[in-house]
Structure formats: structure tokens, C-alpha cells
Write a protein that holds these residues in place. Structure first.
Motif, PDB file in Angstrom:
ATOM      1  N   SER A   1       0.819  -1.211   0.000  1.00  0.00           N
ATOM      2  CA  SER A   1       0.000   0.000   0.000  1.00  0.00           C
ATOM      3  C   SER A   1       0.856   1.265   0.000  1.00  0.00           C
ATOM      4  CB  SER A   1      -0.953   0.008   1.198  1.00  0.00           C
ATOM      5  OG  SER A   1      -0.255  -0.101   2.407  1.00  0.00           O
ATOM      6  N   ARG A   2       2.164   1.138   0.246  1.00  0.00           N
ATOM      7  CA  ARG A   2       3.047   2.309   0.169  1.00  0.00           C
ATOM      8  C   ARG A   2       3.073   2.862  -1.246  1.00  0.00           C
ATOM      9  NH1 ARG A   2       8.301  -0.607   2.607  1.00  0.00           N
ATOM     10  NH2 ARG A   2       7.645  -1.978   0.879  1.00  0.00           N
ATOM     11  N   ASP A   3       2.969   1.955  -2.236  1.00  0.00           N
ATOM     12  CA  ASP A   3       2.964   2.367  -3.640  1.00  0.00           C
ATOM     13  C   ASP A   3       1.662   2.002  -4.341  1.00  0.00           C
ATOM     14  OD1 ASP A   3       5.668   3.332  -3.603  1.00  0.00           O
ATOM     15  OD2 ASP A   3       6.327   1.239  -3.619  1.00  0.00           O
ATOM     16  N   GLN A   4       0.693   1.490  -3.562  1.00  0.00           N
ATOM     17  CA  GLN A   4      -0.583   1.067  -4.134  1.00  0.00           C
ATOM     18  C   GLN A   4      -0.362   0.125  -5.313  1.00  0.00           C
ATOM     19  OE1 GLN A   4      -4.035   2.213  -2.995  1.00  0.00           O
ATOM     20  NE2 GLN A   4      -2.570   2.135  -1.313  1.00  0.00           N
ATOM     21  N   LYS A   5       0.435  -0.928  -5.065  1.00  0.00           N
ATOM     22  CA  LYS A   5       0.731  -1.878  -6.136  1.00  0.00           C
ATOM     23  C   LYS A   5       0.619  -3.311  -5.635  1.00  0.00           C
ATOM     24  CE  LYS A   5       5.789  -2.124  -5.558  1.00  0.00           C
ATOM     25  NZ  LYS A   5       7.094  -1.898  -6.224  1.00  0.00           N
ATOM     26  N   LEU A   6       0.343  -4.200  -6.584  1.00  0.00           N
ATOM     27  CA  LEU A   6       0.315  -5.633  -6.322  1.00  0.00           C
ATOM     28  C   LEU A   6       1.496  -6.266  -7.037  1.00  0.00           C
ATOM     29  CD1 LEU A   6      -1.536  -8.045  -5.166  1.00  0.00           C
ATOM     30  CD2 LEU A   6      -2.158  -8.364  -7.578  1.00  0.00           C
TER      31      LEU A   6
ATOM     32  N   SER B   1      -1.405   2.498 -13.344  1.00  0.00           N
ATOM     33  CA  SER B   1      -0.955   2.826 -14.699  1.00  0.00           C
ATOM     34  C   SER B   1      -0.944   1.621 -15.628  1.00  0.00           C
ATOM     35  CB  SER B   1       0.446   3.438 -14.645  1.00  0.00           C
ATOM     36  OG  SER B   1       1.358   2.541 -14.010  1.00  0.00           O
ATOM     37  N   GLY B   2      -1.093   0.392 -15.084  1.00  0.00           N
ATOM     38  CA  GLY B   2      -1.115  -0.785 -15.934  1.00  0.00           C
ATOM     39  C   GLY B   2      -0.411  -1.980 -15.321  1.00  0.00           C
ATOM     40  N   ILE B   3      -0.204  -3.011 -16.149  1.00  0.00           N
ATOM     41  CA  ILE B   3       0.408  -4.274 -15.720  1.00  0.00           C
ATOM     42  C   ILE B   3       1.700  -4.488 -16.496  1.00  0.00           C
ATOM     43  CG2 ILE B   3       0.125  -6.784 -15.600  1.00  0.00           C
ATOM     44  CD1 ILE B   3      -2.886  -6.353 -15.469  1.00  0.00           C
ATOM     45  N   ARG B   4       2.754  -4.828 -15.785  1.00  0.00           N
ATOM     46  CA  ARG B   4       4.028  -5.133 -16.446  1.00  0.00           C
ATOM     47  C   ARG B   4       4.582  -6.425 -15.866  1.00  0.00           C
ATOM     48  NH1 ARG B   4       8.256  -3.958 -13.009  1.00  0.00           N
ATOM     49  NH2 ARG B   4       7.789  -2.521 -11.292  1.00  0.00           N
ATOM     50  N   ASP B   5       5.416  -7.106 -16.633  1.00  0.00           N
ATOM     51  CA  ASP B   5       6.046  -8.326 -16.133  1.00  0.00           C
ATOM     52  C   ASP B   5       7.545  -8.284 -16.384  1.00  0.00           C
ATOM     53  OD1 ASP B   5       6.706  -9.950 -18.737  1.00  0.00           O
ATOM     54  OD2 ASP B   5       4.627  -9.312 -18.999  1.00  0.00           O
TER      55      ASP B   5
END
Length: 614
Positions: free
Chosen positions: A132-137, A213-217
Motif C-alpha cells: 500500500s506504500r505504492d498502491q501496487k500488487l 498505470s497498468g500491468i508489467r512483467d
């Protein structure tokens, strides 16, 4: 070992969607029969089902760590076999632990190294971290893909789960299968694409990050080509050392454990290495094998199975003196339609192995009555070159060698799937398989000094480790987790895989036989009969007329379903002809096809997908 799932939405308030995350989590109750938990915040909902193996009272999930800038939360499936060393390393860096679980070590590893935690782990794992610090999974899967993980991009985020069924429990996921999915389903070949439209696998050795902003791998591990400098003696010694180390690591458990023992070289080596380690702590190794009623008497050798397992299992039991149990199955056991439905539900796919899946499921179910963890010999053939097609002319054909082997072993024209002309034209399988094969070949790097044979064999090993093995690992995971059994695979230790991948073929076959390195690394631990046994595949009842008859009965029920979408794919007249045939005259290839068609019909009935071949 567990099941994980979740939902990220950057537009919705997911604290209002408790019922949905509960439904997604509930689909994996069999994967995690011991506990269930969810965690919700405005933009994220996480679910977890737990099979408690290490630190039974600790390790509860989702696991949260509070930071000044918001919580970091983990849902984790798998085992980190080096968690004890990592915990010490992290403690030296100032981390403090409240449990003895490997879950907490992975969470603190992420806090210390971020996505780089993957590089520090030795094990089988699939996990997701909400930061949650960067709001990312952040979703991370182990190097070989032992543990499954899928995701489904949405308009404003993502759904994910250990199995497709968890994702499909969310109303945002469309339960549809298109031509790409059908091709993947009927061939078992396809990288990164689940059979469900819009759904993807997190690739082995890959990190998938989801942000507004989207999904990256990003790939953090792949098979790398490098020179091999050890001579034969040092190579054999190194294989023995690596195997001993990884078996020792994978025996760490707070619940009863065992070894799957087939009497073949692979599983016998694991058993022999595990026995003294357990004996040192006052424990006898427990082993299980599977057999069929009258199997030895009725056994007929074929190109995949040269000998029955039972005599070789007996030789191992006589030498090692384990606590052994033989699970004996009948044709009726394998014909039970309720068990087939359980297997297809566990697999989530119609591309099943029919009778072999059913017998493996029943074996695992019996094991689960006495053990929670089992060590398996899976992946030895892919690492050491155990399949017969590593050693014959099929390795030079421009086709996946395991497919060539099946076609070559079945002279019957119907050994090819009996599709309708319309389905064949729509799927374009010849071109599809050719493209898949070319992609697989192009992914391989070679040493400049490599000979033609070494280049050819490197392609063989790369294909098996990145394609064929993935099918087998998925099968093992789904069928074992469907009964709450954790199956560990020592031959998938990435250190062993890396070492063997770069070992030249002339060393892997130095004695003129399959799996030369493995045989010489452990032959002092095994009976001569087992050490010298020729590779024999997983046992089957396909030569038993009693099983043929049960398949015909079930196929009649399939034919009675006049409106089944199955017959948009498969030729009804072919199926009718097999049903009317004398059971004793049905070829081995046709029995395999009957099994596959019945599986497909069962899958369509369970999932009722949107389904079209045009």
C-alpha cells in the motif's frame, strides 16, 4: 501449501465486496483445508486458504506488516526451503520475527529486497504482495513453475488466483474459451495463456506488477547457457551433493511426510537419500506405491512401460525397510464417474490424462489419510534425459518429441484426435504446433563451440524443462492439492536444474544408457535391479479389457447427449464405432482417445463455458 486469490480495483471500493472475495477464496477450500482468511482495503481484497505444514499455529494469512506509510500484506502458497538461513540473514539486518513460519520470512524478505526477494528464495512458491506504500500488487512465481498462479486483467485492475476457478468466481471474469484456448486445451501446448479467454499464467521465473498505470512483467530467472568445466567424476559427485542437499531441505516439516516410491531410479534415489536423514532423528521413512488388481499377471510391455513396478518396489522395501503401503486399485475404482468429475474439477481443464489422472488422484487421497507431505521423483527424466526419445531418431524431427513418440507408438490412424473436418480447419493445428515448436527452438541459446549433437540435445532439454515438465507439474499440483496433500519435487531445485542443463550430453549419457549421471550418483544406495532398471512410465490399466468396457459404457452416455457442444469438436460417428466394437479389440490409442473425449464431455458439463470454434 495453500491457495491464494485476490482482486485489485483502482476505481471501486472493495471493502464493500466481502461476499465476492469470500466466494473466490472458498473455491480453494480443498487446497487449504486447515484455515481461511481474507483482508480488504479500499482498492484490494485478498483471500487465503491454508494447508498448515510448517509452524502450525503461526503463519496465519493474509499476513500483514505495518509500515509508517501503510501496510504490506502477503498471501503465499508454497515452501521456501532455505527459510531458516534467510531468517538468520534478515535478523542480522534488524528484522524481528513473531512466528517460526517461512511465510513471515518471505514477507520480511520483500520488505528488505522488494521484488528482488525472488532471487533469494530456494523453493516452490507462488505469492502476491499488496504494497500500500505504492498502491501496487506484486505477483511472483517460482523458477520452474511448480506452484500455479493465474491473473485476469480488468478495466481498472486485476483478478488473480492459484487456480482459474478462483478467478471465475468473480462476476467480472467471463467464462469463455476461444480458438486459442481450444488449441491449448487439446494439445497441452501453450505458453502463458490459460485456456480461458482473457486469463494468463504468471510465467515461471516471472514477476508481474500491477499498478493504476497498468500491468508489467519481468523475468527474474530463465535457463542460461554456460560452459561446463567439471569432468565425469566431479560431475557425478556434484549431482550427488546437490541431490543430498535438496532432499534434506525438503524433509523439513511439522506434519507427517512420505516418499512416492515407484521402484524406478528417480523415486528410489529420493527414498534412499531420505531414509538415513530421517533415521538420524529417530524416524523411519514412509513410502507409498500404486498398483492394480492382477497387474503383474496381466502386464504387457509396450514402448513406454517395459516392466511392472511391483517387483522393483519390493526390492527397495527389502533394502531400505521403510514403512511401506501399496495402494491397489481396480477397474471399478478408476471407472467411478464421480471421481472423474472430481479430477476434472481439480484440473480446471479438459486436457487431462484420463485413467492416469484418476489413479494418481486416488493414490494421493489414500496417502493423505496418513501423510500431509510427499516427496516425488518428478522432473528427473527432464533433467537427466530419461525418456526414450532422448536416445533415438525422433529427437531430430521438427515436432515436439513427446508428441512424435505418441504418434509413432500408435499405428492406428485414429491415434490422432478424431476431430470434425470443421474443427480441424478452424483450429489449424498443424500450423499452430509448427509455430509453437519454432518459438520453443528460438528461445534456446547455444555455446559457440557446441557441436551439432550438443545443440540438438540442448534444445531437447530446454523444451522438456519449459514445456513438457510444466504439464506434469500442473497435473501433480492440482491432483495432490485437491486432497490437501503437498507434493514436493527435489529434482526441481533450481541449482540442480541449472547445473544439469549445462552438462554436455556426452556426460549425461556416458555409459550408453538413459540417466547415466543419476544412476552413477546413487547406485551405491540402491539394489542392482533398481539401479539398472530401464525407464518405465507411470503404470496404467489401459491393457485391461475390464477398463475398456467401462469406457465404452461411459461413452454411450456421452453419445446420448444429443446437444453436447462436444460434437462441434469431435466426430460422433468415430465415437459410435468405438462404442460398438468388441472391448478386447480396442487399440491402446483408441482407449486413450476415449478417455480424453469423456474428460472433455465432463469438463463441458461442469463448467458450461461459452464455447465456439469459429
Amino acid at each position: 501449501m495453500c491457495g491464494i486469490t485476490g482482486w485489485v480495483s483502482y476505481d471501486a471500493d472493495l471493502t464493500e465486496r466481502q461476499a465476492t472475495i469470500d466466494a473466490m477464496t472458498a473455491t480453494m477450500a480443498l487446497r487449504g483445508p486447515d484455515a481461511s482468511g481474507t483482508w480488504l482495503q479500499r482498492h484490494v481484497a485478498l483471500g487465503h486458504r491454508r494447508l498448515a505444514v510448517i509452524d502450525l499455529d503461526g503463519g496465519v494469512q493474509p499476513m500483514e506488516f505495518a509500515t509508517p506509510n501503510g501496510p504490506v500484506v502477503l498471501v503465499y502458497s508454497g515452501e521456501a526451503y532455505n527459510f531458516i538461513e534467510l531468517r538468520k540473514e534478515l535478523q542480522a539486518k534488524g528484522h524481528r520475527f513473531l512466528t517460526a513460519s517461512d511465510t513471515e520470512v518471505v514477507l520480511h524478505g520483500y520488505l528488505e529486497w522488494g521484488e528482488g526477494v525472488a532471487d533469494h528464495l530456494n523453493g516452490m512458491f507462488a505469492f502476491a504482495v499488496w504494497d500500500s506504500r505504492d498502491q501496487k500488487l506484486v505477483m511472483i512465481r517460482d523458477r520452474l513453475g511448480v506452484k500455479p498462479l493465474y491473473y485476469y486483467p480488468t478495466r481498472d485492475g486485476v483478478l488473480f488466483g492459484s487456480e482459474p476457478k478462483a478467478i471465475l468466481a468473480n462476476p467480472l471474469a467471463r467464462k469463455a474459451i476461444d480458438l486459442d484456448g481450444i488449441r491449448t486445451a487439446v494439445t497441452g501446448i501453450g505458453q502463458g495463456q490459460a485456456i480461458w479467454k482473457g486469463m494468463h499464467e504468471v510465467e515461471p521465473g516471472t514477476i508481474v506488477t500491477v499498478q493504476a498505470s497498468g500491468i508489467r512483467d519481468r523475468t527474474y530467472w530463465r535457463l542460461q547457457t554456460a560452459p561446463h568445466t567439471d569432468d565425469q567424476k566431479k560431475t557425478v559427485e556434484r549431482v550427488r551433493q546437490l541431490l543430498g542437499d535438496t532432499v534434506g531441505r525438503q524433509l523439513i516439516s511439522d506434519v507427517p511426510q512420505c516418499v512416492l516410491l515407484s521402484g524406478g531410479l528417480d523415486s528410489s534415489a529420493i527414498t534412499a537419500l531420505a531414509s538415513p536423514r530421517l533415521a538420524a532423528s529417530g524416524e523411519r521413512v514412509r513410502t507409498f506405491s500404486v498398483d492394480f488388481v492382477d497387474h503383474v499377471d496381466r502386464f504387457k510391455a509396450d514402448v513406454f512401460r517395459s516392466t511392472p513396478d511391483a517387483p522393483f518396489v519390493k526390492d527397495m522395501v527389502d533394502l531400505i525397510k521403510p514403512v511401506h503401503r501399496q495402494v491397489v486399485l481396480s477397474a471399478d475404482d478408476l471407472a467411478d464417474p464421480t471421481i472423474r468429475r472430481s479430477v476434472i474439477t481439480a484440473r480446471d481443464t479438459p486436457n487431462a490424462f484420463g485413467e492416469s489422472d484418476i489413479s494418481m488422484y486416488r493414490l494421493f487421497r489414500e496417502i493423505r489419510n496418513e501423510s500431509t507431505v510427499a516427496l516425488s521423483g518428478e522432473a528427473a527424466d527432464e533433467n537427466f534425459g530419461g525418456y526414450r526419445w532422448f536416445h533415438d531418431d525422433m529427437r531430430a524431427l521438427p515436432i515436439f518429441p513427446w508428441m512424435a513418440a505418441v504418434l509413432n507408438s500408435q499405428p492406428s490412424a485414429s491415434a490422432v484426435m478424431p476431430f470434425t473436418p470443421e474443427a480441424l480447419q478452424a483450429m489449424g493445428l498443424e500450423g499452430y504446433l509448427g509455430d509453437q515448436y519454432a518459438t520453443a527452438v528460438a528461445a534456446v541459446d547455444h555455446l559457440d563451440s557446441a557441436s551439432r549433437v550438443e545443440r540438438q540435445m540442448r534444445v531437447m532439454f530446454h523444451m522438456h524443462l519449459t514445456r513438457f515438465l510444466r504439464m506434469l507439474l500442473d497435473r501433480k499440483d492440482r491432483l495432490s492439492m485437491a486432497v490437501g496433500l503437498e507434493v514436493r519435487v527435489p529434482y526441481c531445485d533450481h541449482r540442480l536444474v541449472e547445473y544439469l542443463y549445462n552438462t554436455p550430453w556426452k556426460l549425461k549419457s556416458f555409459d550408453g544408457r538413459e540417466k547415466s549421471l543419476l544412476r552413477h550418483a546413487v547406485k551405491d544406495l540402491l539394489p542392482p535391479s533398481v539401479a539398472n532398471r530401464v525407464k518405465s512410465g507411470y503404470p496404467t490399466m489401459m491393457h485391461d479389457v475390464r477398463y475398456s468396457s467401462t469406457l465404452q459404457i461411459q461413452a454411450k452416455e456421452v453419445l446420448a447427449d444429443a446437444h453436447s457442444p462436444l460434437f462441434t469438436l469431435f466426430n460422433r460417428e468415430w465415437l459410435k464405432s468405438i462404442v460398438e466394437m468388441d472391448s478386447a479389440k480396442i487399440s491402446h490409442g483408441d482407449k486413450l482417445l476415449l478417455d480424453k473425449i469423456i474428460d472433455m464431455h465432463c469438463w463441458l458439463d461442469i463448467y458450461s463455458p461459452e464455447f465456439a470454434i469459429s
